[in-house]
Design an enzyme around this catalytic site. Sequence first.
Site, mmCIF file in Angstrom:
data_model
loop_
_atom_site.group_PDB
_atom_site.id
_atom_site.type_symbol
_atom_site.label_atom_id
_atom_site.label_comp_id
_atom_site.label_asym_id
_atom_site.label_seq_id
_atom_site.Cartn_x
_atom_site.Cartn_y
_atom_site.Cartn_z
ATOM 1 N N SER A 162 38.375 4.580 -55.763
ATOM 2 C CA SER A 162 39.433 4.927 -54.809
ATOM 3 C C SER A 162 38.980 5.099 -53.371
ATOM 4 O O SER A 162 39.822 5.234 -52.484
ATOM 5 C CB SER A 162 40.153 6.199 -55.274
ATOM 6 O OG SER A 162 41.090 5.900 -56.279
ATOM 7 N N LYS A 165 40.508 2.994 -50.586
ATOM 8 C CA LYS A 165 41.733 3.360 -49.866
ATOM 9 C C LYS A 165 41.458 3.626 -48.394
ATOM 10 O O LYS A 165 42.358 3.520 -47.553
ATOM 11 C CB LYS A 165 42.391 4.582 -50.514
ATOM 12 C CG LYS A 165 42.990 4.338 -51.883
ATOM 13 C CD LYS A 165 43.682 5.599 -52.412
ATOM 14 C CE LYS A 165 44.387 5.358 -53.743
ATOM 15 N NZ LYS A 165 43.470 5.242 -54.876
ATOM 16 N N SER A 333 45.141 10.579 -53.374
ATOM 17 C CA SER A 333 44.667 9.335 -53.991
ATOM 18 C C SER A 333 45.836 8.610 -54.649
ATOM 19 O O SER A 333 45.800 8.261 -55.831
ATOM 20 C CB SER A 333 43.565 9.607 -55.025
ATOM 21 O OG SER A 333 42.835 8.436 -55.298
#
Length: 496
Positions: A162, A165, A333
């Site tokens: 993640s 991102k 997230s």
Amino acid sequence: MAEPVERPTDEPLNRWRGWGGWKVPKYLKRGNGSDAFGLAAGSAVLGLVVAAGAVLAAGPWDSGQRKAERDRAVVQQRAGGAHHEGTAPGAPEPAASAPAVLSALGTASGTAPAGASGLDAVLTPLLDTPALGSVRTAVVVDAATGEQLYARGARTPMTPASTVKIATTAAALSALGPAHRIPTTVTLSPDSRTLTLVGGGDPTLDEAALRALAADTARSLHDSGTGTVRLAYDTSRYSGPALHPIGPNENIAPVSALMADEGRLDTSDRGPAPRTDDPAGDAARTFAELLDDAGVGTRSEPVSGKAPAGSRTVATHLSKPLSALVERALTNSDNDIAEALARQTALKAGEPASFAGSRRAVTARLKALGLPLAGARLADGSGLDRADKVTAGLLARLLALAAGPDHPELRPVLTGLPVAGFSGTLGDRYEATSPATGLIRAKTGTLTGVNSLAGTAVDAQGRLLAFAFLASGTTSPADAEASLDTLATALTRGSR
């Protein structure tokens, strides 16, 4: 089997309610010529105090989130898209230096590591812990000067989970600007017989927004004398496969230009949840019910189809500004928002709003920012795809760029990062007594065998350091996360 990702926890509101009346000092509301110093001061004070009150009171994506930082990060130019707001004019004013602010807080101003040699002695033994698996890479950059203070495998492509991102949100902000809003519209056909709910790609659309759209639509139809209508819904803004490569999964809904509440089938607003396999149809059926409540009858179940040629818009809902969507995506997230932002970037670039088009658009935007992209592959926007590859050097340089004065439009990348011990996916990873609590803001990343952490830390001299730690081949997520947190904590302590 679905890959596990971060499971964000609710922020510890009860611990810090007593700070609710604290006032933000005037010097924290402005930056200086070197924005990294202003951000370092803000991170120290806001992490230790504001994060304990104002941040939590406002909520992780409310327009009041970390207001002191937002005021300081004034966007200097208007940017992006057909739907945007103006931005405040004016240049940042001087602020108290970071060392002075830390001293006022009672923080020791000990000697921080001087360049790469000092950090090598601190970080290398910590990187060598078995908990970090078989491959570990790390980069630390002084955000104010751009100097690389530490590097290990800086150019080695790694699966970022993640932390990708950070790249996704930066590309969207660069392409569209922080004030851009995503529209959802309702159109009426030339013969006044067909209403079409047109999805623009806003994953945060909810029942309240649909209710407001229905009310506005009803008023418009009443004024024009339109009676019962046929309802259609248009998802043509997006193309390509709707299902993420990981398949049906509680961490992400099918990617659609039209959805409500991220396709969640429970009352949650973050983390894993049961998801509908037809987010657009569900949103349209909810809208039909709300139209009926508003006095507009529909002839039958809504059907999928493009708005007829010549249709006119009768109602519009705009999402919150892109800056708020970015902050929400990073703090929690949020995979659905991240994939939507990648597609918005594709649309701005004239690419198809698909996984492939998004990959090309995000990559091109990062290249335009002058970032090191050798070995990078942005397969998706959320980091759920193991085909994603980035380097620690790319993430650290991107964070440093977001902290500098040349790209204020990227500032929400920093203000959206979870605060150690206080918010989002770092809310429960640092004890209140940890010396790093409030001084670290970072994006977490977790897949089976992959753990990562990338963000900023304020060191003992008051410098803002941008860092990225990536690990693969890990066997215990808990142990890997603890080791990554220890690495970041070491940056705040320095060498005494």
